[in-house]
Scaffold this active site. Structure first.
Site, short mmCIF file in Angstrom:
data_model
loop_
_atom_site.label_atom_id
_atom_site.label_comp_id
_atom_site.label_asym_id
_atom_site.label_seq_id
_atom_site.Cartn_x
_atom_site.Cartn_y
_atom_site.Cartn_z
N ASP A 92 -62.21 15.26 -14.24
CA ASP A 92 -62.54 14.53 -15.47
C ASP A 92 -63.76 13.66 -15.15
O ASP A 92 -63.89 13.18 -14.02
CB ASP A 92 -61.36 13.64 -15.90
CG ASP A 92 -61.47 13.20 -17.36
OD1 ASP A 92 -60.68 13.69 -18.18
OD2 ASP A 92 -62.36 12.37 -17.67
N SER A 93 -64.62 13.47 -16.12
CA SER A 93 -65.82 12.67 -15.83
C SER A 93 -65.49 11.19 -15.73
O SER A 93 -66.27 10.41 -15.21
CB SER A 93 -66.89 12.90 -16.92
OG SER A 93 -66.34 12.60 -18.18
N ASP A 98 -59.64 21.80 -21.61
CA ASP A 98 -59.17 21.03 -22.77
C ASP A 98 -60.14 19.89 -23.06
O ASP A 98 -59.83 18.72 -22.84
CB ASP A 98 -57.76 20.49 -22.48
CG ASP A 98 -57.17 19.76 -23.68
OD1 ASP A 98 -57.59 20.01 -24.82
OD2 ASP A 98 -56.25 18.92 -23.47
N CYS A 157 -59.92 20.74 -29.89
CA CYS A 157 -59.18 19.79 -30.74
C CYS A 157 -60.07 19.25 -31.85
O CYS A 157 -59.74 18.26 -32.49
CB CYS A 157 -58.57 18.66 -29.91
SG CYS A 157 -59.79 17.69 -29.04
N ARG A 197 -48.26 22.61 -22.27
CA ARG A 197 -48.11 22.32 -20.84
C ARG A 197 -46.90 23.06 -20.28
O ARG A 197 -46.91 23.59 -19.18
CB ARG A 197 -47.92 20.82 -20.62
CG ARG A 197 -49.15 20.01 -20.90
CD ARG A 197 -48.88 18.53 -20.66
NE ARG A 197 -50.03 17.74 -21.05
CZ ARG A 197 -49.99 16.68 -21.85
NH1 ARG A 197 -48.84 16.26 -22.33
NH2 ARG A 197 -51.09 16.03 -22.14
N ALA A 201 -63.72 13.03 -9.94
CA ALA A 201 -64.41 12.44 -11.09
C ALA A 201 -65.79 13.07 -11.15
O ALA A 201 -66.68 12.72 -10.36
CB ALA A 201 -64.51 10.93 -10.92
N PHE A 216 -61.02 18.58 -17.60
CA PHE A 216 -60.81 17.54 -18.64
C PHE A 216 -59.34 17.07 -18.55
O PHE A 216 -58.61 17.10 -19.53
CB PHE A 216 -61.10 18.08 -20.05
CG PHE A 216 -62.45 18.71 -20.23
CD1 PHE A 216 -63.58 17.92 -20.46
CD2 PHE A 216 -62.61 20.09 -20.15
CE1 PHE A 216 -64.83 18.52 -20.63
CE2 PHE A 216 -63.86 20.68 -20.32
CZ PHE A 216 -64.97 19.90 -20.56
#
Ligand code: SAH
Length: 395
Positions: free
Chosen positions: A252-253, A299, A339, A214, A279, A230
């Site tokens: 982001d969902s 991400d 990740c 970041r 969202a 994300f």
């Protein structure tokens, strides 16, 4: 202290000789005296020689090694391991830093404490057990944590409901405070404030592992239009804002994640109209958005949790990155991550390479990113290197 014994099949001690901390079920010849889930056991070779001591669990990993020496697993053991963990964070400048009171104090195998994660947020430690043994020993760990951290840790929140093996028959697996109980939940990362929802949030409440990445993003943000895809609690977004971004859109969902992101942006930049959060599903958003962004962060959550899902996961990374390559402005910067533990550096780079080819654009690698030092990789357990990132310049 005498521990029950687990005997290996002939020749199955090789990985333990190289200090790999897991004993798989296929390596075991017999288990003596029926140990309980989470009990400490000794591992013996077929030649009846002691080789390791660790937590027993029914499943594919039967023993998670705590030590390769014949030493008791007692208070002194836990205190020593945590002292080493603390010393490592001290070396990283993470302890007693007024600008940054958020860090991972224990990173499982990376700190020779397989199955245990401890994240520190100001004066609260959030502790997570990923193995039956760490659950069984949680009070010992908490006690040692208090002793080692002193006044730094005044609250310990235990958050393992979703991380424990669900098949194991474990008592008292509910979340709750083991020490203190302060509702104070604002922590600081590199001078930026954020709320941590350790009661309900994902993982321990915040993704501590992106701290350095970041900070790097902040350096690229000046004057750019940023899409933080994300976003979860908005980590990358508030760094982009401090870095002087022209606008920042967080997606982001999860509606809850968007709420947290808005809250965190307000905490640092009240009434700043540069930020908007949505969202929405990532793929839908990437399809409908225009070409206004020249800095995009991708991400996503782990696309593959198991090895057999690898191929689908790689396809997912390719599809996602292809959409970004298609839309990002010329001269744009893409921060893209994976990740998934089972996706290695080469796999990930190939997936992104394929996406770049599909777009036909000139793409250059500026940085190759990974997890920060407070998520150390045990050299004997290379699987612990899970976070991979690329910073790309797209012509
Ligand atoms: N970048 C974040 C961490 C991301 S975690 C940080 O720095 O803290 C992954 C996030 O992806 C989660 O918040 C999850 O809600 C979100 N997510 C999962 N599937 C999604 C999808 N299909 N579209 C958009 N967001 C999704």
């Amino acid at each position: 202290m005498v521990y029950k014994k687990v005997y290996l099949k002939p020749g199955k001690e090789e990985s333990l000789k190289r200090f790999h901390p897991w004993v798989f079920s296929g390596a075991i010849a017999r288990v003596e005296a029926n140990p309980e889930e989470g009990e400490v056991v000794d591992v013996f070779t077929s030649k009846n020689e002691f080789i390791a001591r660790g937590h027993y669990q029914v499943g594919s990993i039967v023993v998670r090694v705590l030590t390769f020496r014949d030493e008791p697993i007692d208070k002194a053991f836990w205190v020593h391991r945590l002292e080493v963990a603390k010393d490592l964070r001290k070396s990283l400048g993470l302890i007693g830093n007024p600008d940054n009171n958020t860090y991972r104090l224990v990173h499982g195998e990376g700190d020779s404490l397989p199955g245990l994660v401890v994240d520190v947020y100001d004066h609260t430690a959030v502790m997570q057990a990923h193995s039956a043994g760490m659950h069984v020993d949680r009070m010992h760990v908490a006690e040692a944590l208090q002793e080692v951290m002193g006044d730094v840790v005044r609250n310990i929140y235990y958050k393992s409901e979703t991380t424990l093996p669900f098949k194991a028959d474990l008592l008292a697996r509910e979340n709750g405070f083991l020490l203190g109980g302060s509702p104070e939940n604002v922590a600081m990362e590199n001078g930026l404030k954020f709320h941590v929802d350790w009661l309900k949030g994902q993982k321990t409440g915040f993704f501590v592992d992106q701290r350095e990445n970041r900070r790097l993003l902040e350096r690229y943000a000046q004057g750019r239009s940023v899409l933080n895809m994300f976003c979860y609690t908005g980590g990358f977004s508030f760094y982009a804002m401090r870095g002087g971004a022209r606008l920042v859109h967080s997606v982001d969902s999860s509606a809850k994640a968007i709420e947290l992101t808005n809250e965190n942006v307000r905490l640092n930049f009240a009434d700043d109209s540069r930020h908007q959060a949505y969202a929405e599903d990532a793929f839908k958003y990437l399809d409908r958005m225009g070409d206004q962004y020249d800095l995009i962060i991708l991400d996503p959550p782990a696309f593959a949790k198991h090895r057999d899902a690898l191929r689908n996961a790689l396809r997912g990374y390719t599809k996602l990155n292809a959409k970004a390559f298609e839309k990002i402005r010329p001269g744009g910067i893409l921060f893209t991550f994976s990740c998934s533990q089972v996706v290695n550096k080469e796999n990930f780079r190939n997936a992104v390479f394929t996406a770049a080819t599909q777009s036909g654009r000139n793409v250059r690698i500026l940085h190759q990113l990974t997890q920060p030092g407070d998520h150390p990789v045990n050299i004997y357990h290379p699987e612990g290197e899970y976070l991979k990132g690329l910073v790309l310049y797209v012509e």
